[in-house]
Enzyme design. Structure first.
Site, PDB file in Angstrom:
ATOM      1  N   MET A  56      40.149  42.899  45.240  1.00  0.00           N
ATOM      2  CA  MET A  56      41.444  43.674  44.675  1.00  0.00           C
ATOM      3  C   MET A  56      41.236  45.019  45.075  1.00  0.00           C
ATOM      4  O   MET A  56      40.031  45.450  45.166  1.00  0.00           O
ATOM      5  CB  MET A  56      41.872  43.634  43.242  1.00  0.00           C
ATOM      6  CG  MET A  56      42.246  42.138  42.822  1.00  0.00           C
ATOM      7  SD  MET A  56      42.695  42.022  41.302  1.00  0.00           S
ATOM      8  CE  MET A  56      43.905  42.916  40.990  1.00  0.00           C
ATOM      9  N   HIS A  57      42.365  45.913  45.180  1.00  0.00           N
ATOM     10  CA  HIS A  57      42.131  47.253  45.311  1.00  0.00           C
ATOM     11  C   HIS A  57      42.013  48.026  46.468  1.00  0.00           C
ATOM     12  O   HIS A  57      42.263  49.223  46.635  1.00  0.00           O
ATOM     13  CB  HIS A  57      41.432  47.872  44.037  1.00  0.00           C
ATOM     14  CG  HIS A  57      41.505  47.309  42.824  1.00  0.00           C
ATOM     15  ND1 HIS A  57      42.657  47.420  41.983  1.00  0.00           N
ATOM     16  CD2 HIS A  57      40.540  46.587  42.000  1.00  0.00           C
ATOM     17  CE1 HIS A  57      42.474  46.671  40.807  1.00  0.00           C
ATOM     18  NE2 HIS A  57      41.178  46.357  40.787  1.00  0.00           N
TER      19      HIS A  57
ATOM     20  N   ASP B  87      41.512  38.062  43.522  1.00  0.00           N
ATOM     21  CA  ASP B  87      40.374  37.053  43.199  1.00  0.00           C
ATOM     22  C   ASP B  87      40.510  36.678  41.757  1.00  0.00           C
ATOM     23  O   ASP B  87      39.958  35.458  41.592  1.00  0.00           O
ATOM     24  CB  ASP B  87      39.062  37.701  43.662  1.00  0.00           C
ATOM     25  CG  ASP B  87      38.695  39.252  43.038  1.00  0.00           C
ATOM     26  OD1 ASP B  87      39.690  39.564  42.104  1.00  0.00           O
ATOM     27  OD2 ASP B  87      37.695  39.707  43.195  1.00  0.00           O
TER      28      ASP B  87
END
Length: 482
Positions: free
Chosen positions: A76-77, A232
């Site tokens: 992520m991110h 995830d």
């Protein structure tokens, strides 16, 4: 058959599942992380595409030809900035990059309702502060940016030509109104961006496009649909059947996560607890996040000249629990829950002439467990009840570590067949839902249980004094950090 592709930090994993949900085959291709400056963590987006291609092509050609849908999961991110030609303008800034700490406060000042809208404290790991850093330090790159994608969604663009994302992954950008499950104009404006910079939003099992003809030909597949997928952790949760309010998961991958599904949006950012969308409509989740978990095992094994994680776990078990005064603070990349401290760094304390490699190994396992205990305390302070957690990720291979974790956390740990497969399994399940129109309850079932570890009160009592020292050590270390 169904294909799940997980764009992780250390590798890209591809998994094929059958109609009954069983994992039939899996393959992976390694990735490396670039750290050119302190606090920085980057990857080249092209490497994700290359690794995904290698992982898929490593699967049996007959299985590839039988795939009827593909799901994507990923770290992520990560901020992947594309220009007008859809090419990356710079390396992607990853989830464990801490350079944008100052921009977090600026972002919340520009939009005072930030925590209300997003359900989260602005942290350097999130995507929006990274763009604020680029705006301040690389203004030409920011001005040239036409699209911002998350890692798995850049792979999607390469596979399908479509710019799309799912709710769970997008919730980690700080640009999503997490309760409304829609882009927030206010948060985008605070970042100097518009909705035109964002991909189109979908729920996890919705189809976002089909394989490009050249990709399908290379992979030996039909032009099958590619579904939105998930971040995830949400994908990993679906892989072990965590989809009802109160069900939980412990992920021991590069990072460590305690994940609890909720049937409504339940933010509590004051505890540095994340509140994100789940990968299915009408579901959300809470998380405590620790930036280093199994990565500590890999790092310590290298530092101690131990061949690998299996041998490292064996050394720790040889030493025994709480066998010495050695203490390890597992902050290799800073920490999120509960400290929101990107500058803190790892440390060994209490070393003496009697310290041995097995005792150092034992301290590493204990230190990661203590950090997770801080996280579960924050979740409980947010009103979340946790009595049982399903365990996934590479760290799930060690029953000895499981006994330590169960005792320190005070929860029952459930180990499932295939639990080590992780997010790629959840991605394949979302693909199966799209291809068959089956319900989440029918597809995202809990795999068979292979072991259950109950908390050991005697073990918890032996570890309690070390945990008290661990908490005090964080405060002392934080006071002298650079």
């Amino acid at each position: 058959m169904f294909l799940g592709i997980d764009v992780g930090t250390s590798c890209v994993k591809a998994v094929v599942t059958g109609d009954d949900g069983a994992v039939l085959a899996q393959a992976s291709s390694d990735l490396t992380v670039s750290r050119p400056h302190p606090l920085w963590s980057e990857q080249a987006p092209a490497d994700w595409v290359s690794a995904a291609n290698k992982a898929v092509l490593a699967l049996d050609p007959a299985m590839r030809g039988a795939v009827s849908a593909i799901g994507l999961a990923g770290q992520m991110h990560g901020a992947t900035l594309l220009g007008s030609d859809d090419r990356p303008l710079r390396p992607a800034i990853l989830w464990n990059d801490g350079r944008s700490f100052a921009q977090c406060a600026e972002l919340e000042a520009l939009e005072p309702r930030s925590r209300e809208i997003t359900g989260n404290i602005a942290m350097p790991g999130f995507t929006a502060p990274k763009l604020a850093w680029v705006r301040a330090h690389e203004p030409d790159v920011f001005a040239a940016t036409r699209t911002v994608l998350l890692p798995k969604d850049y792979v999607r663009l390469a596979l399908t030509g479509e710019k799309a994302s799912d709710m769970s992954d997008s919730a980690g950008t700080l640009w999503l109104d997490v309760e409304a499950r829609a882009w927030s104009g206010a948060m985008l404006a605070a970042s100097g961006l518009y909705e035109s910079h964002m991909p189109r939003l979908y729920e996890g099992p919705e189809v976002t496009g089909v394989l490009r003809e050249d990709v399908a030909r290379s992979w030996g597949m039909a032009r099958v649909p590619v579904v939105a997928g998930a971040g995830d952790n949400a994908a990993g949760a679906l892989g072990v059947g965590v989809l009802a309010d109160g069900q939980g998961m412990l992920s021991l991958g590069t990072s460590g996560v305690i994940f609890v599904a909720t049937d409504r949006f339940r933010p509590n950012p004051g505890q540095a607890v994340h509140a994100f969308c789940h990968a299915l409509p009408g579901l959300w989740h809470q998380m405590s996040v620790h930036l280093s978990a199994a990565s500590c095992i890999d790092w310590a094994a290298r530092a101690c000249n131990v061949p690998g994680p299996a041998e490292f776990f064996a050394l720790a078990e040889q030493a025994g629990v709480a066998s010495g005064g050695e203490l390890f603070l597992p902050y290799l990349s800073g920490e999120r829950t509960p400290h929101n401290d990107p500058h803190i760094r790892a440390a060994f304390l209490g070393l003496g002439n009697e310290s041995t490699t097995p005792r150092l190994a034992a301290a590493v396992l204990e230190g990661v467990a203590f950090a997770h205990a801080d996280g579960i305390d924050a979740l409980r302070a947010a009103g979340t009840r946790i009595e049982e957690l399903c365990v996934i990720g590479g760290g799930s291979r060690s029953a000895h570590w499981g006994r330590i974790l169960a005792s320190v956390l005070g929860v029952r740990l459930v180990y499932l067949h295939g639990g080590e497969v992780g997010p790629a399994l959840g991605a394949a399940r979302l693909a199966q839902m799209a291809a068959t129109a089956a319900s989440a309850e029918a597809v995202c079932t809990r795999p068979p249980v292979r072991a259950v570890i109950e908390p050991d009160p005697e073990l918890a009592a032996r570890l309690a004094p070390k945990r008290d020292r661990f908490r005090a050590a964080y405060r002392a270390l934080a006071s002298i950090k650079e």
